[in-house]
Design a protein around this motif. Structure first.
Motif, PDB file in Angstrom:
ATOM      1  N   GLY A 168       0.879  -1.203  -0.001  1.00 45.61           N
ATOM      2  CA  GLY A 168       0.171  -0.193  -0.116  1.00 45.61           C
ATOM      3  C   GLY A 168       1.158   1.366  -0.166  1.00 45.61           C
ATOM      4  O   GLY A 168       2.097   1.297  -0.500  1.00 45.61           O
ATOM      5  N   CYS A 169       0.291   2.482   0.722  1.00 45.58           N
ATOM      6  CA  CYS A 169       0.753   3.693   0.551  1.00 45.58           C
ATOM      7  C   CYS A 169       2.038   3.659   1.472  1.00 45.58           C
ATOM      8  O   CYS A 169       3.009   4.260   0.884  1.00 45.58           O
ATOM      9  N   THR A 170       2.154   3.069   2.580  1.00 49.32           N
ATOM     10  CA  THR A 170       3.318   3.065   3.323  1.00 49.32           C
ATOM     11  C   THR A 170       4.291   2.363   2.884  1.00 49.32           C
ATOM     12  O   THR A 170       5.636   2.802   2.741  1.00 49.32           O
ATOM     13  N   HIS A 209      -4.029   6.453  11.244  1.00 48.38           N
ATOM     14  CA  HIS A 209      -5.248   5.770  11.532  1.00 48.38           C
ATOM     15  C   HIS A 209      -5.929   6.711  12.743  1.00 48.38           C
ATOM     16  O   HIS A 209      -5.386   6.888  13.792  1.00 48.38           O
ATOM     17  N   PHE A 210      -6.958   7.477  12.465  1.00 49.77           N
ATOM     18  CA  PHE A 210      -7.476   8.330  13.433  1.00 49.77           C
ATOM     19  C   PHE A 210      -6.525   9.259  14.037  1.00 49.77           C
ATOM     20  O   PHE A 210      -6.346   9.446  15.238  1.00 49.77           O
ATOM     21  N   GLY A 211      -5.823   9.987  13.232  1.00 48.26           N
ATOM     22  CA  GLY A 211      -4.711  11.068  13.520  1.00 48.26           C
ATOM     23  C   GLY A 211      -3.671  10.601  14.173  1.00 48.26           C
ATOM     24  O   GLY A 211      -2.922  11.323  14.814  1.00 48.26           O
ATOM     25  N   ALA A 228       5.222   8.676   7.411  1.00 50.14           N
ATOM     26  CA  ALA A 228       3.801   8.407   7.768  1.00 50.14           C
ATOM     27  C   ALA A 228       3.293   8.575   6.210  1.00 50.14           C
ATOM     28  O   ALA A 228       3.504   9.338   5.495  1.00 50.14           O
ATOM     29  N   SER A 229       2.081   7.646   6.010  1.00 47.32           N
ATOM     30  CA  SER A 229       1.077   7.971   4.984  1.00 47.32           C
ATOM     31  C   SER A 229      -0.046   8.250   5.371  1.00 47.32           C
ATOM     32  O   SER A 229      -0.666   7.624   6.272  1.00 47.32           O
ATOM     33  N   CYS A 230      -0.931   9.150   4.691  1.00 48.44           N
ATOM     34  CA  CYS A 230      -2.415   9.492   5.186  1.00 48.44           C
ATOM     35  C   CYS A 230      -3.191  10.065   3.872  1.00 48.44           C
ATOM     36  O   CYS A 230      -2.446  10.280   2.621  1.00 48.44           O
TER      37      CYS A 230
HETATM   38  C1  LIG Z   1      -8.990   2.967  10.292  1.00 50.74           C
HETATM   39  C2  LIG Z   1      -8.681   3.936   9.340  1.00 50.74           C
HETATM   40  C3  LIG Z   1      -8.475   5.165  10.003  1.00 50.74           C
HETATM   41  C4  LIG Z   1      -7.774   6.375   8.977  1.00 50.74           C
HETATM   42  N1  LIG Z   1      -7.590   7.496   9.793  1.00 50.74           N
HETATM   43  C5  LIG Z   1      -7.227   8.410   8.945  1.00 50.74           C
HETATM   44  C6  LIG Z   1      -6.975   9.924   9.402  1.00 50.74           C
HETATM   45  O1  LIG Z   1      -7.289  10.054  10.785  1.00 50.74           O
HETATM   46  N2  LIG Z   1      -6.489  10.607   8.634  1.00 50.74           N
HETATM   47  C7  LIG Z   1      -6.113  10.520   7.216  1.00 50.74           C
HETATM   48  O2  LIG Z   1      -5.664  11.448   6.603  1.00 50.74           O
HETATM   49  N3  LIG Z   1      -6.097   9.268   6.989  1.00 50.74           N
HETATM   50  C8  LIG Z   1      -6.803   8.083   7.476  1.00 50.74           C
HETATM   51  N4  LIG Z   1      -6.921   6.948   6.905  1.00 50.74           N
HETATM   52  C9  LIG Z   1      -6.613   6.621   5.588  1.00 50.74           C
HETATM   53  C10 LIG Z   1      -4.994   6.231   5.517  1.00 50.74           C
HETATM   54  O3  LIG Z   1      -4.324   6.682   6.540  1.00 50.74           O
HETATM   55  C11 LIG Z   1      -4.416   6.296   4.125  1.00 50.74           C
HETATM   56  O4  LIG Z   1      -5.106   5.906   3.122  1.00 50.74           O
HETATM   57  C12 LIG Z   1      -3.213   5.766   4.190  1.00 50.74           C
HETATM   58  O5  LIG Z   1      -2.374   6.331   3.070  1.00 50.74           O
HETATM   59  C13 LIG Z   1      -3.046   4.020   3.780  1.00 50.74           C
HETATM   60  O6  LIG Z   1      -1.629   3.579   3.936  1.00 50.74           O
HETATM   61  P1  LIG Z   1      -1.615   2.069   3.805  1.00 50.74           P
HETATM   62  O7  LIG Z   1      -1.792   1.791   2.251  1.00 50.74           O
HETATM   63  O8  LIG Z   1      -0.355   1.631   3.797  1.00 50.74           O
HETATM   64  O9  LIG Z   1      -2.570   1.249   4.634  1.00 50.74           O
HETATM   65  C14 LIG Z   1      -7.503   5.853   8.000  1.00 50.74           C
HETATM   66  C15 LIG Z   1      -7.599   4.596   7.365  1.00 50.74           C
HETATM   67  C16 LIG Z   1      -8.111   3.782   7.971  1.00 50.74           C
HETATM   68  C17 LIG Z   1      -8.321   2.284   7.504  1.00 50.74           C
END
Ligand SMILES: Cc1cc2nc3c(=O)[nH]c(=O)nc-3n(C[C@H](O)[C@H](O)[C@H](O)COP(=O)(O)O)c2cc1C
Length: 218
Positions: A21-23, A92-94, A129-131
């Protein structure tokens, strides 16, 4: 392309639920820059099996291993072979994921018991971090704390060590985020090599005192 110097290597931990994924995409960019700068890089994914948080049983003070024999022990059994460590988590949730907190609390606590207070002294740390939108700097602050308690210098980038997106393909469009990852990898490689060069030149680490625990009761 510089040849990877086998004397140096970094482990990059993906504490997100997506293996690719993104991370992971962000960490791979850091890994590429490390390798470009002569430092080997291995990505370690924590996986999606449930991870218990630290139950403070202190069993690791006796065995040097976490009582829950899972990916945490796999990680701690190789972690000391590395010159640097990158902690990566989606937001996840900030904040960092629950898995990140469970994994890194248990890993760093038991590593300290296994190897001692100097387990990671002068090994270089970095957080990624990824978000999708927000909560990223809080996550970076959270992940940096592991390094701050272990005498680890923290590598930085030219801007935030953060990528945006919900999928690896979206992260591909975050050109500035990926650029920050490359700066981070280059800077981390330099720090690792500079620390080794200082040691080779006879610059000694400062003497350590035994820790005095006060628990705020005095
Ligand atoms: C349970 C949950 C909570 C999340 N909370 C946030 C958040 O607070 N802020 C945000 O910008 N993205 C949030 N996201 C989105 C992810 O951070 C984002 O899509 C991330 O890049 C995914 O990375 P990954 O592919 O490595 O899992 C959340 C995703 C999930 C599943």
């Amino acid at each position: 392309m510089t040849t990877t110097d086998s004397r140096f290597k970094v482990i990059l931990v993906n504490a997100g639920p997506h293996k690719s994924g993104c991370t992971d995409r962000a960490l791979r960019e850091v890994a590429g820059a490390l390798e470009e700068n002569g430092v080997g890089a291995d990505v370690f994914w924590v996986g999606t099996k449930p991870l218990a948080s630290c139950v403070a049983c202190k069993r690791c003070t006796v065995t040097g291993r976490c009582v829950f024999d899972d990916r945490v022990n796999e990680f701690t059994s190789v972690a000391c072979d590395y010159d640097g460590i990158v902690l990566g988590s989606p937001v996840h949730f900030g904040a960092a994921t629950g898995a990140a907190t469970a994994f890194f609390d248990r890993a760093f606590y038991s590593l300290r018991q296994r190897v001692g207070d100097d387990a990671f002294r002068m090994k270089v740390g970095a957080a990624v971090a990824s978000c999708r939108r927000a909560g990223n700097t809080a996550t970076i602050d959270q992940l940096n704390r592991y390094f701050q308690l272990l005498q680890m210098p923290i590598a930085t980038s030219r801007y935030w060590n953060i990528v945006h997106g919900a999928t690896a393909e979206e992260v591909e469009q975050d050109v500035e985020g990926l650029q920050a990852m490359r700066f981070l990898g280059g800077n981390m490689a330099f720090l690792i090599k500079a620390i080794r060069a200082a040691q080779d030149a006879g610059i000694e680490l400062p003497a350590q005192e035994p820790t005095t625990y006060t628990n705020f009761i005095h």
